[in-house]
Design a protein around this motif. Sequence first.
Motif, PDB file in Angstrom:
ATOM      1  N   GLU A  17      42.104  13.638  62.268  1.00  0.00           N
ATOM      2  CA  GLU A  17      42.247  12.185  62.228  1.00  0.00           C
ATOM      3  C   GLU A  17      43.705  11.804  62.479  1.00  0.00           C
ATOM      4  OE1 GLU A  17      41.067   8.379  59.356  1.00  0.00           O
ATOM      5  OE2 GLU A  17      40.941  10.446  58.591  1.00  0.00           O
ATOM      6  N   GLY A  18      43.931  10.934  63.446  1.00  0.00           N
ATOM      7  CA  GLY A  18      45.296  10.524  63.788  1.00  0.00           C
ATOM      8  C   GLY A  18      45.983  11.454  64.761  1.00  0.00           C
ATOM      9  N   PRO A 290      45.188   7.808  69.285  1.00  0.00           N
ATOM     10  CA  PRO A 290      44.124   8.286  68.387  1.00  0.00           C
ATOM     11  C   PRO A 290      42.912   7.362  68.400  1.00  0.00           C
ATOM     12  CG  PRO A 290      46.271   8.263  67.286  1.00  0.00           C
ATOM     13  CD  PRO A 290      46.429   7.516  68.562  1.00  0.00           C
ATOM     14  N   THR A 292      38.621   6.987  66.637  1.00  0.00           N
ATOM     15  CA  THR A 292      37.926   7.178  65.368  1.00  0.00           C
ATOM     16  C   THR A 292      37.223   8.529  65.314  1.00  0.00           C
ATOM     17  OG1 THR A 292      35.997   6.055  66.286  1.00  0.00           O
ATOM     18  CG2 THR A 292      37.564   4.706  65.060  1.00  0.00           C
ATOM     19  N   ILE A 293      36.932   8.971  64.103  1.00  0.00           N
ATOM     20  CA  ILE A 293      36.252  10.247  63.899  1.00  0.00           C
ATOM     21  C   ILE A 293      34.924  10.241  64.655  1.00  0.00           C
ATOM     22  CG2 ILE A 293      35.136  11.737  62.192  1.00  0.00           C
ATOM     23  CD1 ILE A 293      38.153  11.790  62.040  1.00  0.00           C
ATOM     24  N   TRP A 320      37.870  13.568  67.967  1.00  0.00           N
ATOM     25  CA  TRP A 320      38.447  13.555  66.625  1.00  0.00           C
ATOM     26  C   TRP A 320      37.395  13.971  65.593  1.00  0.00           C
ATOM     27  CZ3 TRP A 320      40.058  10.706  70.618  1.00  0.00           C
ATOM     28  CH2 TRP A 320      41.434  10.678  70.862  1.00  0.00           C
ATOM     29  N   THR A 321      37.848  14.761  64.623  1.00  0.00           N
ATOM     30  CA  THR A 321      36.945  15.299  63.614  1.00  0.00           C
ATOM     31  C   THR A 321      37.637  15.370  62.261  1.00  0.00           C
ATOM     32  OG1 THR A 321      35.565  17.207  63.012  1.00  0.00           O
ATOM     33  CG2 THR A 321      37.616  17.676  64.148  1.00  0.00           C
ATOM     34  N   ASP A 322      36.842  15.314  61.198  1.00  0.00           N
ATOM     35  CA  ASP A 322      37.389  15.521  59.854  1.00  0.00           C
ATOM     36  C   ASP A 322      37.095  16.942  59.361  1.00  0.00           C
ATOM     37  OD1 ASP A 322      34.681  15.299  59.472  1.00  0.00           O
ATOM     38  OD2 ASP A 322      34.770  13.525  58.183  1.00  0.00           O
ATOM     39  N   SER A 327      39.501  21.424  63.775  1.00  0.00           N
ATOM     40  CA  SER A 327      40.749  20.839  64.269  1.00  0.00           C
ATOM     41  C   SER A 327      41.939  21.780  64.161  1.00  0.00           C
ATOM     42  CB  SER A 327      41.065  19.539  63.527  1.00  0.00           C
ATOM     43  OG  SER A 327      41.279  19.775  62.149  1.00  0.00           O
TER      44      SER A 327
END
Length: 431
Positions: A17-18, A290, A292-293, A320-322, A327
């Motif tokens: 994220e980011g 960046p 969103t997830i 993007w991933t959490d 990541s």
Amino acid sequence: MTAQFTAEVDQNEYLPEGGRVVDAIVTVTAQGGDLRDASTALTAAQVILVDTSGSMAMPGTKIAEAKKATAVAIDTLRDGVAFAVVAGTAGAHMIYPGDTRMVPANPQTRAEAKAAVSRLRADGGTAIGRWLDLANYLFAGQQAEVKHAILLTDGQNQHETPAELQRVLDACEGKFICDSRGVGTDWVATELRKVASTLLGTADGLEDPSELPAAFRSMTEAAMGKSVADVSLRVWTPAGSKIRFVKQVFPQVEELTGRKVEVSARIGDYPTGAWGAESRDYHISVEVEPDTIGEEVLAARFSLVSGGSVLTEKLVLARWTDDTALSTKINPQVAHYTGQAELASVIQEGLKARDEGDAETATAKLGRAVQLANESGHEGTAKLLARVVDVVDAPTGTVRLKKQVAGVDAELTNVRSTKTVRVKKKQPEEG
């Protein structure tokens, strides 16, 4: 047929994220382009620049082997290829033909040229820029699709300033390709690399003059085998993104970022010269906005282009991933070539510090080089480094500077510092 291009991308497209930085290694392979048929191959022109300064007679084997090598290169040219031979001293002098022009290769001109080369004598100084300036003049009169020069020297560029050489290189950039070679023990690696880098060629040193004929044959065959000219690496990036850098990372490290030719606000071309049957790897690093997830975006579009035609194209993605397992995963290709680029840099920095008498910095840099060479399996570089340092422990980069090092050992290590090896990909497990 001309070369057929394919490309593949190695990257970890997952960002935290980011996250903003996307790195990818693009491998481009051209097959079927190593042509010898003059009816289908690209038109070509070649200038051979032979150092005939006084030091080429010390020992005499240098000038003798240089003559043999030049004759071999002349015999390797295809019929119809325009060529010329130039003797380099503190000036530049036409050896063949007798006036400032190029002639097509055929049995008669080859025989005349080899006879003229056999009469070469070593006497005078060294001014590489003047040799290249004459080559540039000769090539300007040619419409050939591939313009190739071979530059051979055995000494330092003593009879012109670095600024004078740079001015000539700036004038020659984009006009022709030049492979530079040093022979003997007194050439300077940084000069050879500067020539080759600016003119999209290769640089190397030869310890034994007897290696010259094979080297000249190889360089000429490679030039004659080019089937696609003026190829550029084109990179498109979306609005809000920017290129951090573009590098060639195999078969040698070559910084391309500063060579960008802007096609539009979001498209840049990076020159790569002519291609035959070969494979090259590029490292593209892009900074993106960046998202969103779970979102996936196109970070860059990579293509090779020539004459307005797209030869091959690939996409570089960002998602993007959490999931930190995704990541934080390091792509082996990206990690490998990041280390290879660092390897080239620390070798050059370490040798420079050594020349300046800064033993502490030299030891640290060359120790890191030994460590990186060991990690990447770069055996050739490891052997060269062992000629300038005593390796105590390669995995930790513990070394001692050798008290006595032959000048040629340091220059060979330097000139070959940019040569890279490919990562050894793991084979899939059976079962």
